[in-house]
Design a protein around this motif. Structure first.
Motif, PDB file in Angstrom:
ATOM      1  N   PHE A   1      17.478  72.485  34.920  1.00 43.93           N
ATOM      2  CA  PHE A   1      18.236  71.562  35.756  1.00 43.93           C
ATOM      3  C   PHE A   1      18.339  72.071  37.190  1.00 43.93           C
ATOM      4  O   PHE A   1      18.279  71.297  38.154  1.00 43.93           O
ATOM      5  CB  PHE A   1      19.636  71.359  35.171  1.00 43.93           C
ATOM      6  N   LEU A   2      18.463  73.391  37.341  1.00 45.24           N
ATOM      7  CA  LEU A   2      18.591  73.994  38.664  1.00 45.24           C
ATOM      8  C   LEU A   2      17.241  74.226  39.340  1.00 45.24           C
ATOM      9  O   LEU A   2      17.189  74.728  40.471  1.00 45.24           O
ATOM     10  CB  LEU A   2      19.345  75.324  38.549  1.00 45.24           C
ATOM     11  N   ASP A   3      16.139  73.873  38.647  1.00 44.18           N
ATOM     12  CA  ASP A   3      14.783  74.099  39.189  1.00 44.18           C
ATOM     13  C   ASP A   3      14.596  75.552  39.587  1.00 44.18           C
ATOM     14  O   ASP A   3      14.099  75.866  40.674  1.00 44.18           O
ATOM     15  CB  ASP A   3      14.512  73.182  40.388  1.00 44.18           C
ATOM     16  N   ALA A   4      14.995  76.469  38.693  1.00 46.61           N
ATOM     17  CA  ALA A   4      14.959  77.895  39.014  1.00 46.61           C
ATOM     18  C   ALA A   4      14.144  78.697  38.005  1.00 46.61           C
ATOM     19  O   ALA A   4      14.381  79.882  37.804  1.00 46.61           O
ATOM     20  CB  ALA A   4      16.380  78.447  39.081  1.00 46.61           C
ATOM     21  N   SER A   5      13.177  78.058  37.358  1.00 48.43           N
ATOM     22  CA  SER A   5      12.406  78.735  36.317  1.00 48.43           C
ATOM     23  C   SER A   5      11.219  79.494  36.896  1.00 48.43           C
ATOM     24  O   SER A   5      10.395  78.931  37.632  1.00 48.43           O
ATOM     25  CB  SER A   5      11.900  77.718  35.291  1.00 48.43           C
ATOM     26  N   PHE A   6      11.140  80.786  36.548  1.00 52.19           N
ATOM     27  CA  PHE A   6       9.973  81.615  36.823  1.00 52.19           C
ATOM     28  C   PHE A   6       9.657  82.386  35.545  1.00 52.19           C
ATOM     29  O   PHE A   6      10.561  82.710  34.769  1.00 52.19           O
ATOM     30  CB  PHE A   6      10.240  82.610  37.963  1.00 52.19           C
ATOM     31  N   SER A   7       8.386  82.684  35.316  1.00 53.74           N
ATOM     32  CA  SER A   7       8.006  83.487  34.158  1.00 53.74           C
ATOM     33  C   SER A   7       6.756  84.274  34.487  1.00 53.74           C
ATOM     34  O   SER A   7       6.011  83.938  35.414  1.00 53.74           O
ATOM     35  CB  SER A   7       7.769  82.609  32.927  1.00 53.74           C
ATOM     36  N   GLU A   8       6.527  85.322  33.700  1.00 53.95           N
ATOM     37  CA  GLU A   8       5.386  86.201  33.943  1.00 53.95           C
ATOM     38  C   GLU A   8       5.011  86.886  32.632  1.00 53.95           C
ATOM     39  O   GLU A   8       5.881  87.351  31.893  1.00 53.95           O
ATOM     40  CB  GLU A   8       5.763  87.237  35.002  1.00 53.95           C
ATOM     41  N   ARG A   9       3.728  86.926  32.333  1.00 52.45           N
ATOM     42  CA  ARG A   9       3.246  87.657  31.168  1.00 52.45           C
ATOM     43  C   ARG A   9       2.868  89.078  31.573  1.00 52.45           C
ATOM     44  O   ARG A   9       2.323  89.307  32.649  1.00 52.45           O
ATOM     45  CB  ARG A   9       2.026  86.957  30.559  1.00 52.45           C
ATOM     46  N   SER A  10       3.116  90.004  30.673  1.00 48.48           N
ATOM     47  CA  SER A  10       2.766  91.390  30.937  1.00 48.48           C
ATOM     48  C   SER A  10       1.272  91.606  30.707  1.00 48.48           C
ATOM     49  O   SER A  10       0.623  90.865  29.969  1.00 48.48           O
ATOM     50  CB  SER A  10       3.563  92.315  30.011  1.00 48.48           C
TER      51      SER A  10
END
Length: 348
Positions: free
Chosen positions: A173-182
């Motif tokens: 909802f806050l448009d604050a998604s980040f992700s990263e694979r190792s």
């Protein structure tokens, strides 16, 4: 909006006006105010219960159809019946059951979403958080705070199943998604198992520990053995009429919630005890760790036993009756409500 008598000509003029301003992406507030600013919370989520005995087999079937490596996380999402397609159990929370079979690894990654784990089945699986492993035992409450590297593995001989709880809908909802694979599937240990609990879990802190901003708990495993001991220890007195014997998990460095967006709680209800009607603004997910009973949510009764999961949406009236000595774990978005000055409760 109050009801007023409107002449047909005036009603037609208004409809034409609304249609015209709609082309400019405008909407009259007076037509929508009643559903935007409600007298009491009006969550679209509904109460629901998932029986572990009924959903375990579909989860095991998923283990036969897709590997942990293919899925990245082999999870069946518990979708609120009124929020299907949104991967949400409440407006702000996500819940799912994750399966890691013997010999499997769920590869390391990190994301801005905060997560918790509650082991329901198995005794040899582990979670590693930023280079420290913890062996997961039934009822253990485990954190993977926002933007921490984490992976899971099961070197044992039996399937491991746990409940995942995340703030996915809130972050979305806050448009604050980040992700990263190792770049590696499994983190190399940088601290021995139990290190964080020894440093932070004994009413002590490292002398140079500093709290910054909304720091999550430096302890990432809360063993159920300790939780159970505490619940039994306080259960000699008179239970709270609305909550029984209920404790909240805390960040030992601040006294706040373990994670900024998710609060977690443990609760003991003696055999035969029935709570009085209770409402609060945070929507909560409950898991039965021991015992049995039924939860009456807005007048509808849901019977539960070990490992069953039920949801109490915001401002739904809750009564719980314990048919045996019962221990419940729950998590909710209460810290967000409290931080914003929005949290309320009502006790009958």
């Amino acid at each position: 909006m109050q009801s007023h008598t409107v002449e047909p000509e005036q009603a037609q003029a208004r409809r034409e006006y609304y249609d015209r301003i709609s082309q400019q992406n405008l909407t009259p507030l007076w037509e929508v105010l009643g559903r935007l600013v409600t007298p009491t919370p009006a969550s679209p989520a509904v109460a629901a219960l998932w029986r572990y005995a009924e959903i375990r087999e579909p989860l095991m079937e998923a283990g036969r159809l897709i590997t942990a490596a293919e899925a990245e996380r082999r999870v069946l999402v518990l979708e609120n019946p009124a929020l299907r397609g949104r991967s949400a159990i409440t407006q702000t929370l996500y819940a799912g059951l994750q399966l890691v079979l013997p010999g499997e690894v769920a590869a390391a990654h990190r994301h801005t979403q905060s997560a918790l784990r509650l082991l329901l089945e198995g005794d040899a699986a582990y979670t590693a958080v930023d280079g420290e492993r913890t062996t997961m035992r039934r009822g253990d409450f485990i954190l993977t705070p926002s933007w921490t590297w984490h992976d899971h593995g099961n070197p044992g001989t039996q399937p491991a199943i746990w409940l995942d709880g995340l703030d996915v809908p809130l972050v979305q909802f806050l448009d604050a998604s980040f992700s990263e694979r190792s770049s590696v599937a499994t983190q190399l240990p940088v601290r021995p198992e139990g290190d964080s609990l020894k440093r932070y879990g004994a009413n002590m802190l490292p002398v140079d520990h500093k709290v910054t901003g909304v720091s999550p708990s430096p302890v990432f495993v809360y063993p159920y053995e300790r939780t159970r001991e505490s619940l039994l220890g306080i259960a000699q007195g008179e239970p709270d009429k609305h909550l029984g014997f209920k404790l909240r998990y805390v960040n030992p460095a601040t006294g706040g919630s373990p994670m900024p967006t998710i609060g977690a709680y443990a609760q003991r209800l003696p055999r035969g005890f029935e709570t009085r009607a209770y409402r609060c603004t945070d929507g909560a997910v409950y898991v039965c760790l021991e015992g049995s009973g039924h939860a009456e949510i807005n007048g509808t009764t849901h019977s539960f036993g070990p490992n069953d999961i039920f949801i109490v949406p915001s401002w739904n009236e809750l009564r719980i009756h314990a048919t045996t000595d019962t221990h419940l774990f729950s998590f909710s978005d209460r810290p967000v409500h409290q931080a914003l000055g929005l949290w309320r409760e009502s006790r009958e």
